[in-house]
Design a protein around this motif. Structure first.
Motif: not given
Length: 200
Positions: A172-174, A187-191
């Protein structure tokens, strides 16, 4: 009803008691939908008498309301909740990234996994949002990072290692470093999917 360190909740309770007032910690879970529909889960820490006085108010906002114990217990329960959510969110986003790479129909995958032992609240509520490319915040990324930081700090005080939670916080920090701190946790999927666009 905010989420804070359990020690702060305990301090507030003691100071209120000295002043002849009442205090309790009552963090919530359920996101934007729970707030809108008055179906929040409310985790309460305080003495039982104070909890019983506040219960009619909580019943107007929530569906699952539980007295967890003494002051600070509500916050500890919220940390346990966030630890669980960290796992379900990372699992859900990796599930979608994997299924997409494998060439599967993502709508079918969500329906199938959601009907079996992999079913979770996050999968049912945030999975469809991801497929619609809806990253509006039911719970902000920046707030989730804050909560996971509290959880890890409290775990450290108890000499407890939580490697999966630590890994989730780093992910999540990334995401926040990429400028998505005001998106919802889905929105974590955006990684994996640039800008959150579902790959063709």
């Amino acid at each position: 009803m905010t989420t804070t360190e359990p020690t702060l909740a305990q301090e507030i309770y003691q100071e209120a008691k000295k002043a002849g007032a009442f205090a309790l910690d009552a963090p919530v879970s359920g996101g934007d939908l729970g707030a809108k529909n008055a179906t929040l889960t409310i985790m309460v820490g305080s003495d039982l008498a104070t909890y019983e006085k506040a219960l009619p108010l909580f019943e107007k906002m929530g569906k699952t309301i539980t007295h967890q114990g003494v002051a600070g217990s509500g916050q500890h329960t919220k940390m346990a909740n966030q630890i669980c959510i960290a796992g379900t969110m990372t699992g859900m986003t990796e599930l979608l990234a994997y299924a997409q790479k494998a060439g599967l129909d993502l709508d079918k995958v969500l329906n199938t996994v959601g009907g079996g032992s992999g079913a979770t609240w996050s999968l049912a509520n945030y999975g469809p949002r991801i497929l619609r490319e809806d990253y509006s915040a039911g719970f902000f990324v920046k707030h989730f990072i804050k909560d996971l930081g509290i959880a890890l700090a409290e775990a450290d005080k108890m000499n407890l290692e939580l490697p999966a939670t630590k890994g989730a916080k780093e992910l999540y920090e990334q995401l926040a470093d990429k400028g998505f701190e005001n998106d919802g946790t889905q929105a974590l999927i955006k990684l994996w999917w640039p800008e959150g666009h579902r790959p063709e």
